[in-house]
Scaffold this active site. Structure first.
Site, PDB file in Angstrom:
ATOM      1  N   MET A   1     -11.277  -6.578   5.155  1.00  0.00           N
ATOM      2  CA  MET A   1     -10.459  -5.671   5.976  1.00  0.00           C
ATOM      3  C   MET A   1     -10.095  -6.350   7.289  1.00  0.00           C
ATOM      4  O   MET A   1     -10.961  -6.904   7.976  1.00  0.00           O
ATOM      5  CB  MET A   1     -11.213  -4.374   6.274  1.00  0.00           C
ATOM      6  CG  MET A   1     -11.485  -3.481   5.069  1.00  0.00           C
ATOM      7  SD  MET A   1     -10.027  -3.033   4.120  1.00  0.00           S
ATOM      8  CE  MET A   1      -9.042  -2.153   5.347  1.00  0.00           C
TER       9      MET A   1
ATOM     10  N   MET B   1     -12.366   3.922  -0.641  1.00  0.00           N
ATOM     11  CA  MET B   1     -13.051   4.106   0.647  1.00  0.00           C
ATOM     12  C   MET B   1     -13.781   5.437   0.551  1.00  0.00           C
ATOM     13  O   MET B   1     -13.395   6.433   1.184  1.00  0.00           O
ATOM     14  CB  MET B   1     -12.020   4.083   1.790  1.00  0.00           C
ATOM     15  CG  MET B   1     -11.488   2.680   2.049  1.00  0.00           C
ATOM     16  SD  MET B   1      -9.933   2.656   2.966  1.00  0.00           S
ATOM     17  CE  MET B   1      -8.790   2.821   1.597  1.00  0.00           C
TER      18      MET B   1
ATOM     19  N   ASP C   1      -6.407  -6.875   4.088  1.00  0.00           N
ATOM     20  CA  ASP C   1      -5.804  -5.538   4.132  1.00  0.00           C
ATOM     21  C   ASP C   1      -5.837  -5.012   5.559  1.00  0.00           C
ATOM     22  O   ASP C   1      -6.918  -4.814   6.122  1.00  0.00           O
ATOM     23  CB  ASP C   1      -6.601  -4.625   3.190  1.00  0.00           C
ATOM     24  CG  ASP C   1      -6.062  -3.206   3.094  1.00  0.00           C
ATOM     25  OD1 ASP C   1      -5.013  -2.909   3.701  1.00  0.00           O
ATOM     26  OD2 ASP C   1      -6.705  -2.401   2.400  1.00  0.00           O
TER      27      ASP C   1
ATOM     28  N   HIS D   1      -1.111  -1.183  -4.372  1.00  0.00           N
ATOM     29  CA  HIS D   1      -2.392  -0.938  -3.701  1.00  0.00           C
ATOM     30  C   HIS D   1      -2.531   0.561  -3.421  1.00  0.00           C
ATOM     31  O   HIS D   1      -1.686   1.161  -2.747  1.00  0.00           O
ATOM     32  CB  HIS D   1      -2.447  -1.746  -2.403  1.00  0.00           C
ATOM     33  CG  HIS D   1      -3.755  -1.692  -1.684  1.00  0.00           C
ATOM     34  ND1 HIS D   1      -4.830  -2.492  -2.028  1.00  0.00           N
ATOM     35  CD2 HIS D   1      -4.167  -0.943  -0.632  1.00  0.00           C
ATOM     36  CE1 HIS D   1      -5.846  -2.230  -1.208  1.00  0.00           C
ATOM     37  NE2 HIS D   1      -5.472  -1.279  -0.362  1.00  0.00           N
TER      38      HIS D   1
ATOM     39  N   ASP E   1      -4.870   3.464  -1.841  1.00  0.00           N
ATOM     40  CA  ASP E   1      -5.964   3.707  -0.896  1.00  0.00           C
ATOM     41  C   ASP E   1      -6.566   5.087  -1.122  1.00  0.00           C
ATOM     42  O   ASP E   1      -5.924   6.105  -0.840  1.00  0.00           O
ATOM     43  CB  ASP E   1      -5.436   3.592   0.539  1.00  0.00           C
ATOM     44  CG  ASP E   1      -5.168   2.151   0.931  1.00  0.00           C
ATOM     45  OD1 ASP E   1      -6.093   1.336   0.813  1.00  0.00           O
ATOM     46  OD2 ASP E   1      -4.034   1.851   1.342  1.00  0.00           O
TER      47      ASP E   1
ATOM     48  N   HIS F   1      -8.350   0.804  -4.082  1.00  0.00           N
ATOM     49  CA  HIS F   1      -9.278   0.512  -2.987  1.00  0.00           C
ATOM     50  C   HIS F   1     -10.029   1.800  -2.648  1.00  0.00           C
ATOM     51  O   HIS F   1      -9.471   2.713  -2.050  1.00  0.00           O
ATOM     52  CB  HIS F   1      -8.436  -0.006  -1.799  1.00  0.00           C
ATOM     53  CG  HIS F   1      -9.207  -0.248  -0.538  1.00  0.00           C
ATOM     54  ND1 HIS F   1      -8.580  -0.481   0.676  1.00  0.00           N
ATOM     55  CD2 HIS F   1     -10.534  -0.306  -0.283  1.00  0.00           C
ATOM     56  CE1 HIS F   1      -9.495  -0.657   1.609  1.00  0.00           C
ATOM     57  NE2 HIS F   1     -10.694  -0.543   1.062  1.00  0.00           N
TER      58      HIS F   1
ATOM     59  N   MET G   1      -9.385   7.725  -0.076  1.00  0.00           N
ATOM     60  CA  MET G   1     -10.289   8.035   1.053  1.00  0.00           C
ATOM     61  C   MET G   1     -10.866   9.432   0.881  1.00  0.00           C
ATOM     62  O   MET G   1     -10.153  10.351   0.463  1.00  0.00           O
ATOM     63  CB  MET G   1      -9.513   7.972   2.371  1.00  0.00           C
ATOM     64  CG  MET G   1      -8.775   6.655   2.591  1.00  0.00           C
ATOM     65  SD  MET G   1      -8.041   6.590   4.227  1.00  0.00           S
ATOM     66  CE  MET G   1      -7.023   5.111   4.061  1.00  0.00           C
TER      67      MET G   1
ATOM     68  N   SER H   1       0.844  -1.196   0.000  1.00  0.00           N
ATOM     69  CA  SER H   1       0.000   0.000   0.000  1.00  0.00           C
ATOM     70  C   SER H   1       0.876   1.243   0.000  1.00  0.00           C
ATOM     71  O   SER H   1       1.682   1.444   0.926  1.00  0.00           O
ATOM     72  CB  SER H   1      -0.895   0.013   1.242  1.00  0.00           C
ATOM     73  OG  SER H   1      -1.455   1.305   1.384  1.00  0.00           O
TER      74      SER H   1
END
Ligand code: DX5
Ligand code: ZN
Length: 214
Positions: free
Chosen positions: A136, A65, A174, A30, A32, A63, A34, A7
């Site tokens: 998760m 979120m 993750d 990866h 992330d 990913h 958000m 990540s």
């Protein structure tokens, strides 16, 4: 074969290209994303995915979120994502289906994600059409949290469902994955391991990636 997805949340954002090159023995990058609403943190978005796309040959595992991801999945695909995952908690079942359909229509791989409190059965409406399921093992929002070993029965339950109904589907975990907890995840049936701090805090990054393969 166990795949490793470092990540970049734990990378140095002022040196992202350098830090992505440092993980070139991994299997995915990866990313992330958000939005400060679905999770209490804000990270990176579409322009950053566009910029990192030409810096690596590795597939980008994005990913999301974010609330109501159906609004943005096509833009992430166009920015260069190879795999886009959306949280089942982030919208209605109908809109999660619509998000998955949009990702697949772009010729990309689609996945769903479950927060720690979400039960294994939440995958059932999507199981046959996704390419990956992400469980998760921390509350989403931040790197460097403690691994939740109590998620392993959920990983095993989803592994059984995948083997029965969609054997090509990957099973990713993750959060808090390190050279010890990786073994627990692999034993429970995960085949893709996300690791942020365990990779980027290591002195020998390729060595650490190899160690995480179990
Ligand atoms: C948390 C993110 C993770 C995070 C993992 O919300 O989804 O990908 O970067 O970080 P570590 O491996 O440090 O727990
Ligand atoms: Zn993640």
């Amino acid at each position: 074969m166990i795949k490793i997805a470092p990540s970049i949340l734990s990378a140095d954002f002022a040196n992202l290209e350098r830090d992505i090159r440092r993980i070139d023995t991994a299997d995915y990058v990866h990313v992330d994303v958000m939005d400060g609403m679905f999770v209490p943190n804000i990270t990176i978005g579409i322009p950053v995915v566009m910029c990192i796309r030409p810096t690596t040959a590795l597939p980008l595992d994005v990913h999301l979120m974010i609330c109501r991801p159906v609004r943005y999945v096509e833009q992430f695909c166009d920015a260069g994502a190879d795999l886009v995952t959306v949280h089942v908690e982030s919208d209605t079942e109908e809109n999660i289906h619509a998000a998955i359909d949009k990702i697949l229509a772009k010729g990309k791989r689609a996945g769903i994600v479950l927060k720690p409190a979400t039960p294994a059965e939440a995958v059932l409406p999507f199981l046959e059409k996704v390419n990956l399921i992400l469980v998760m093992t921390v509350e989403p929002g931040f790197g460097g949290q403690k691994f939740m070993a109590d998620m392993m029965p959920k990983v095993s339950a989803i592994r059984a469902l995948i083997d029965e109904r969609n054997p090509c589907c990957e099973l990713e975990v993750d959060g808090g994955v390190d050279p010890v907890t990786c073994k627990t995840c692999i034993a429970a049936g995960a085949n893709v391991l996300v690791a942020g701090s365990a990779v980027y805090k290591a002195e020998d990054i390729p060595g650490r990636i190899a160690a995480l393969r179990g």
